[in-house]
Design an enzyme around this catalytic site. Structure first.
Site, PDB file in Angstrom:
ATOM      1  N   GLU A 166      38.315  43.827  41.349  1.00  8.51           N
ATOM      2  CA  GLU A 166      39.545  44.627  41.268  1.00  8.51           C
ATOM      3  C   GLU A 166      39.744  45.458  42.526  1.00  8.51           C
ATOM      4  O   GLU A 166      39.930  46.676  42.473  1.00  8.51           O
ATOM      5  CB  GLU A 166      39.543  45.493  40.008  1.00  8.51           C
ATOM      6  CG  GLU A 166      39.634  44.671  38.737  1.00  8.51           C
ATOM      7  CD  GLU A 166      39.871  45.501  37.475  1.00  8.51           C
ATOM      8  OE1 GLU A 166      39.998  46.739  37.566  1.00  8.51           O
ATOM      9  OE2 GLU A 166      39.907  44.890  36.385  1.00  8.51           O
ATOM     10  N   GLU A 179      38.176  38.541  33.547  1.00 12.95           N
ATOM     11  CA  GLU A 179      38.312  39.643  32.585  1.00 12.95           C
ATOM     12  C   GLU A 179      39.569  39.392  31.778  1.00 12.95           C
ATOM     13  O   GLU A 179      40.674  39.317  32.330  1.00 12.95           O
ATOM     14  CB  GLU A 179      38.378  41.013  33.276  1.00 12.95           C
ATOM     15  CG  GLU A 179      37.073  41.461  33.910  1.00 12.95           C
ATOM     16  CD  GLU A 179      37.111  42.911  34.418  1.00 12.95           C
ATOM     17  OE1 GLU A 179      37.868  43.722  33.835  1.00 12.95           O
ATOM     18  OE2 GLU A 179      36.387  43.209  35.384  1.00 12.95           O
TER      19      GLU A 179
END
Length: 518
Positions: A196, A320
């Site tokens: 991320e 995810e």
């Protein structure tokens, strides 16, 4: 005569209305075109140093009264082995970009204590580190997937971690590994270069991250017998700009894949996400609608990838995904502990059907997370363990791992709520190495049973070999420590065959997996 005609007309009209009231879906099963492979890695898991995922969930310590192998709790291991978990992503998540791997090797009594600044500011003891994670993967029988630290780490740090794990050549790093108890290299294939990076991994621009990726990836070396599959930190959901910059600025030969993260928030409001169990049909519908949006995200991201990589050499890695609700009342809000209902199982099954259908590009996915965090497959409380409804979806769907995708053509009625609607039925199918076909069907309509007609235009030789059903009385039902077996698979026999047409009576709010053999 007129009265008799009127009565007959009324009876025919009533019969017609009754027939129309029975929703029906049709699935054309093109079994002769089963060519693409559904990677087993689509059924992967994600474990982060967050809340009670690692500590209490996976690691209890060697002195615990809970049965363990060198500190790793064995009931969790056995549960994960049952569903054939193929890959485990670790140590994060946001935690990965503040994790310095050297803190987690060597004598546990000498390991430094650090602060987990992402998840509650709690003390990280580093009792569970590289060796413990690798042993956990060995016990589960899964491949490790390491998320490396780009946010706060260094190129040298990641390069030496690769060497520590993958090299059998003589060096100070490998000698250190041997002194810590591991003589031979583990040869870890999957490496995430950051996590991320658009957010908690550094709040970077895609252009800046692409340059960093090229630098870090250059020093993550392939050692003999241990080629790396490097995964770039890709977009947040539908962010096409981030994806395009990576495709433009990073040479494709430097990447095995690009990650994508997408969470389903029931309300769409990150400040008040909604309860995991206390919800009405409005939030049930909105959860399914937001979750099924995964298909549109994949369609758009894959179309962009196809422009730059028409040979489909790059994998799309959804590392995810899952439902993210408010935490359970009375628990630490930073620990992200939530219950898991039939609603979540229906969405998990639907999402896995989507991944299966996109298997030509989606070659890995990792549910967030494994134990006690977000849409976990397992909950623990001291010595107790509960298998969630989502766990049972993974148990039913393990038949698709490394099987050949069977193309389907689906016509389905809608599940209507207010002025909105969603396709009521979704499905995927595959043929495994033994020649058996498995068809997974989901009916998300919480009220209506639906008749599903399976048509086999090219073959009438399949025979029903068994079926399993997952459902419950209410969409917010869940397994608890008091009632751990409320939701679990049961035998399903609601199938009738006539020639090459099968009729399946799908109960409302249910998952059905059929096995067919020739």
């Amino acid at each position: 005569m007129i009265k008799h005609f009127s009565l007959l007309s009324f009876m025919l009209l009533a019969l017609g209305l009754h027939i129309q009231a029975q929703p029906q879906a049709t699935v054309l099963v093109n079994d002769a075109q089963a060519h693409q492979t559904i990677s087993r890695y689509i059924y992967g898991m994600f474990s982060e140093h967050l809340g009670r995922d690692i500590y209490d969930g996976i690691w209890v310590g060697k002195n615990s009264s809970i049965p363990n192998k060198d500190g790793i709790r064995l009931d969790v291991v056995e549960a994960l082995r049952r569903i054939h978990v193929p890959v485990m992503r670790w140590p994060g998540g946001c935690f990965a970009d503040e994790y310095h791997w050297k803190d987690g090797v060597g004598d546990p009594a000498q390991r430094p204590k650090t602060i987990n600044t992402n998840w509650g500011g709690v003390t990280e003891t580093n009792a569970f580190g590289t060796h413990e994670f690798m042993e956990f993967c060995r016990l589960v029988g899964c491949d490790p997937y390491i998320a490396g630290n780009v946010g706060s780490g260094t190129v040298q740090e990641m390069s030496e971690w690769v060497e520590y794990l993958n090299s059998n050549q003589e060096s100070s790093i490998t000698e250190w590994r041997k002194r810590n108890g591991q003589d031979s290299a583990w040869k870890v294939p999957f490496w995430g270069v950051g996590n991320e990076s658009w957010g908690c991994g550094g709040n970077m621009t895609p252009e800046y991250y692409a340059d960093l990726y090229r630098r870090y990836a250059s020093f993550c070396k392939n050692y003999p017998g241990a080629p790396l599959k490097k995964i770039a930190s890709g977009p947040n959901g539908h962010d096409l700009h981030w994806m395009e910059v990576l495709l433009q600025d990073i040479p494709h030969w430097m990447m095995w894949g690009i990650s994508l993260h997408y969470y389903t928030v029931p309300t769409g409001n990150w400040s008040h996400k909604g309860s995991a169990t206390d919800f009405g049909e409005d939030q049930y519908f909105s959860t399914l609608k937001r979750g099924l949006y995964m298909d549109q995200i994949l369609n758009d991201q894959e179309a962009l990838m196809n422009r730059y990589d028409p040979q489909k050499r790059l994998a799309l890695v959804v590392d995810e995904w899952g439902v993210w609700t408010d935490v359970e009342p009375g628990t630490n809000p930073a620990f992200l502990y939530q219950q898991n209902s039939l609603r979540d199982a229906l969405l998990a099954a639907s999402t896995l059907n989507i991944f299966n259908q996109h298997c030509d590009r989606v070659r890995m996915a990792n549910l967030a997370q494994t134990v006690n965090v977000l849409q976990s497959v397992i909950l623990t409380h001291g010595p107790q363990m509960v298998l969630t409804p989502t766990y049972w979806v993974f148990d039913l769907y393990k038949v698709h791992q490394d099987a050949r995708l069977v193309p389907l053509q689906l016509q389905t009625p809608d599940y209507v709520f207010g002025d909105d609607s969603l396709p009521a039925i979704n499905a995927s199918a595959s043929i495994d190495s033994t020649g058996a076909m498995h068809i997974s069907l989901v009916n998300i309509d919480p009220h209506q049973a639906i008749t599903v007609k399976l048509e086999f235009p090219g073959s009438a030789s399949w025979k029903f070999s068994g079926g399993q059903l997952l459902t419950s009385a209410h969409v917010n039902d869940c397994n608890t420590f008091e009632h751990p077996d409320l939701i679990h698979p049961t035998s399903f026999s609601g199938v009738r065959q006539s020639g090459n047409v099968w009729t399946v009576q799908m109960p409302a709010k249910s998952v059905v997996v059929l096995t067919l053999k020739k």
